[in-house]
Design an enzyme around this catalytic site. Structure first.
Site, PDB file in Angstrom:
ATOM      1  N   SER A 582     -23.295  -9.517  97.343  1.00  0.00           N
ATOM      2  CA  SER A 582     -23.944 -10.798  96.867  1.00  0.00           C
ATOM      3  C   SER A 582     -24.088 -11.787  97.985  1.00  0.00           C
ATOM      4  CB  SER A 582     -22.946 -11.549  95.650  1.00  0.00           C
ATOM      5  OG  SER A 582     -23.448 -12.856  95.267  1.00  0.00           O
ATOM      6  N   TYR A 595     -15.813 -15.371  91.179  1.00  0.00           N
ATOM      7  CA  TYR A 595     -16.642 -14.433  91.492  1.00  0.00           C
ATOM      8  C   TYR A 595     -16.948 -14.415  93.068  1.00  0.00           C
ATOM      9  CZ  TYR A 595     -21.357 -12.758  91.733  1.00  0.00           C
ATOM     10  OH  TYR A 595     -22.516 -11.861  92.066  1.00  0.00           O
TER      11      TYR A 595
END
Length: 706
Positions: A582, A595
């Site tokens: 990510s 996250y």
């Protein structure tokens, strides 16, 4: 995969007796050509009648010559390489019958058979581009309107037995003739025609080692005649097999279905890694009743060494299978030696039989591997070919069972087998085949395979030839995706497994399934993920742990259980692991500490694994997406609202516009964009790249790698 219990070996497996499936209500509205197709499809879709791609059918039909406008007789015959079970009308070659009959003046005998094939295109009717097969003379030289030539197991069992000719006489009382073995071609067509002229009472002819050919005056009569002959042969063989064990009786008994499956999953990747060559292999495992009856029998080794009889079987399965001792399957040195010995035996066969103009020796690895207590494993350069090779060897097993019931099984003569395998016409056909796709022979496992990025990645890999195991914790969703891909790419190349990447047992089972279904692993795409957003003060232990369980530990578990499979392919040019990371793994994000830090952990795990995998040819790289909203299941939940809230905007279209405008290139990032980056890192075009990250985020300066 058939995971039934081992069959009883006290009584031989009987031959299936076919029955007519002709439907007059269907046939009533069909044209003569459509009746030929209907008859062909009925025959080819029944595996008791013919195997995939086997057999051919024909009809001599009235046509109008497009040049003269006059009537002419046209031979419609299955084209080269077609399958009568699935073909359409365009699968038939069409040829002027009078021109075909005029070809005999060009033949000086059997030595001209190859030359005669070259004349067939000159007989083409109406510019039909479908190439005629080498069996065309068997149909054109017979005077009958409708002709079927099929290779059912029950018929080949007669044709490949020392007692076959006597059995043919006993079954049909002289109504079916017998011709000795002759390689398919023009000379066989002449032999057949002359035999029928000399024996006008016959209603068909057995071709030793090859099959049967028969005829009738109408499509329905020809179909029912063919079915009747096969049923006669099957009933006769069943009467000889009844109450007796096949293949000399049982020598060993199979393990349970679960034990067989586990043994195959362990064995197949190790064999695959040893089968070095120009192209990688894909495996197929079967523990069907026929395979188990054969490999567990007293006569197994004797018969397996003889090889197959019918040319259709032989071309798919090679000269003979490789047989393994089930007590030595854990001995890597033993397996390596058995593969080496097989290659040496194949090379010796080539040297003994080659002719001055023979093509160069092809791949010397075994196609069929037989293991008592386990079953039948086949390898080929694609999954469909591997599956078909297994099915063809299953046909060969049936043939051996029937042949031994009435005499001694007779395999194809070695020189004849070689001359078929290395036939110049066969080589020319191979050379005309399209080049393999870049990922042909590769096997991939994609976690999160039911999601937007996972499904797009799987599609991209399959589009270029890979087989894919989809792994996802949502069983219903992953099955829907698999079914869609099966319709798009074919059933053979895609499988699905229910797998929560936080459950080590499920992860291990998914890789075992991949090994058993495809033979191993070349590409791992670690993609399964979740997303959460919360200020640090509102981040609970449960939320923190959940992110790390899926995004860090999940990537660790999938890599751990992939590693053994990946290491085994070092000699094949190596393997590839791609992590879906990510942008937040390299650039901090507001209200997303759990996250983002878990993604950062996964990114660093990839670099660690790149170091560890390099000695084994395992490359590990990462793709970092950003804001892949369309098609993403993650963005369908709370993550969309949470990220919109973090940015102080509406969670609808405004969020997508926010991310688009935030990017340097002002463009949306789609699942297909991520899939393209994965494809690059998975394939040979990035063979010298490991430990790298590719950002697919439409440009974000914060995420520039340093």
């Amino acid at each position: 995969m058939d995971t039934t219990l081992a069959p009883s070996l006290d009584t031989a497996i009987p031959f299936v007796v076919p029955t007519s499936r002709w439907d007059d209500s269907v046939a009533a509205g069909l044209s003569p050509a459509e009746l030929l197709l209907y008859r062909s499809n009925l025959l080819g879709s029944d595996l008791t009648v013919t195997n995939f791609g086997g057999g051919n059918t024909s009809a001599k039909l009235a046509g109008v010559d497009p040049l003269t406008g006059e009537g002419t007789e046209v031979l419609w015959v299955k084209g080269s390489g077609g399958d009568i079970g699935s073909m359409k009308l365009d699968g038939f070659a069409t040829l002027y019958q009078d021109k075909l009959l005029g070809l005999e003046k060009h033949s000086g005998g059997p030595e001209d058979d190859d030359k005669m094939v070259g004349y067939l295109p000159h007989c083409t009717f109406n510019l039909n581009s479908r190439a005629a097969s080498i069996d065309t003379p068997l149909h054109s030289l017979l005077p009958f309107a409708h002709v079927d030539h099929v290779h059912p197991d029950a018929i080949i069992a007669l044709a490949a037995s020392s007692g076959g000719e006597a059995a043919t006489q006993e079954i049909w009382g002289g109504k079916i003739g017998w011709l000795p073995w002759k390689r398919p071609g023009y000379s066989l067509g002449v032999m057949l025609r002359d035999y029928v002229e000399a024996n006008p009472h016959v209603e068909g002819v057995m071709l030793a080692g090859h099959g049967i050919i028969c005829w009738a005056d109408s499509a329905k009569a020809c179909y029912e005649h063919t079915i009747g002959l096969i049923a006669d042969a099957a009933n006769y063989l069943n009467s000889r097999l009844a109450g007796k064990p096949a293949f000399g009786g049982a020598l060993s008994f199979s393990n349970s279905s679960g034990e067989r499956a586990a043994a195959a999953a362990d064995l197949m990747p190790r064999l695959r890694g040893l089968m070095t060559g120009a192209r990688r292999k894909v495996g197929h495992f079967s523990d069907d009743a026929e395979a188990l009856e054969f490999v567990n029998s007293a006569d197994f080794e004797r018969l397996a060494a003889l090889g197959t009889s019918c040319p259709d079987h032989f071309l798919r399965t090679k000269i003979a299978p490789l047989t393994l001792d089930p007590a030595k399957l854990q001995d890597d040195a033993y397996l390596a030696q058995k593969i080496a010995d097989y290659r040496d035996l194949y090379a010796a066969y080539y040297e003994r039989c080659k002719r001055g103009n023979s093509p160069a020796m092809r791949d010397s690895n075994p196609v069929v591997v037989l293991v008592p207590g386990v079953g039948r494993i086949t390898f080929a350069t694609d999954k469909t070919t591997a599956r078909l090779a297994g099915e063809f060897y299953g046909n060969a097993i049936n043939v051996m069972r029937g042949a031994e019931a009435i005499g001694e099984y007779i395999a194809l003569d070695e020189q004849e087998a070689f001359d078929i395998e290395y036939w110049l016409l066969e080589e020319a056909k191979l050379q005309r085949m399209p080049a393999p796709k870049p990922l042909a022979g590769r096997v991939a496992l994609v976690t999160g395979g039911a999601g937007g990025i996972g499904a797009a990645t799987a599609a991209r890999l399959m589009a270029d030839g890979a087989c894919v195991m989809l792994a996802d914790r949502d069983g219903k969703a992953v099955e829907e995706v698999r079914a869609g891909f099966a319709r798009q790419f074919g059933h053979d190349v895609v499988r699905a497994a229910v797998c929560d990447v936080t459950d080590e047992g499920q992860v291990e089972a998914a890789f075992e399934s991949c090994a058993r279904e495809f033979g191993g692993l070349d590409i791992l795409v670690a993609n399964a993920g979740i997303a959460s957003s919360a200020p640090i003060e509102e981040t609970t232990i449960e939320l923190w742990s959940r992110n790390y369980d899926v995004l860090a530990q999940g990537y660790f578990l999938t890599s751990k259980h992939a590693w053994k499979l990946l290491k085994g392919m070092k000699e094949q040019g190596g393997t590839s692991v791609v992590f879906i990371g990510s942008k937040n793994g390299v650039a901090a994000a507001t209200n997303a500490s759990a996250y983002a830090s878990a993604k950062a952990a996964a990114n660093h795990l990839a670099r660690c694994l790149a170091l560890e995998g390099a000695p084994f040819g395992i490359r590990v790289n990462t793709v970092n997406p950003d804001a892949v909203i369309k098609g993403s299941r993650i963005w369908d939940g709370d993550w969309r609202k949470e990220r919109a809230g973090a940015h102080g905007i509406d969670s609808g279209k405004e969020l997508e516009e926010h991310y688009r405008q935030r990017s340097m290139l002002k463009r949306d990032v789609l699942p297909s964009d991520i899939a393209e980056a994965v494809y690059f890192l998975a394939g040979d075009q990035s063979a010298k790249s490991t430990g790298n990250m590719i950002n697919v985020d439409a440009g974000n300066a914060q995420a520039f790698t340093r």
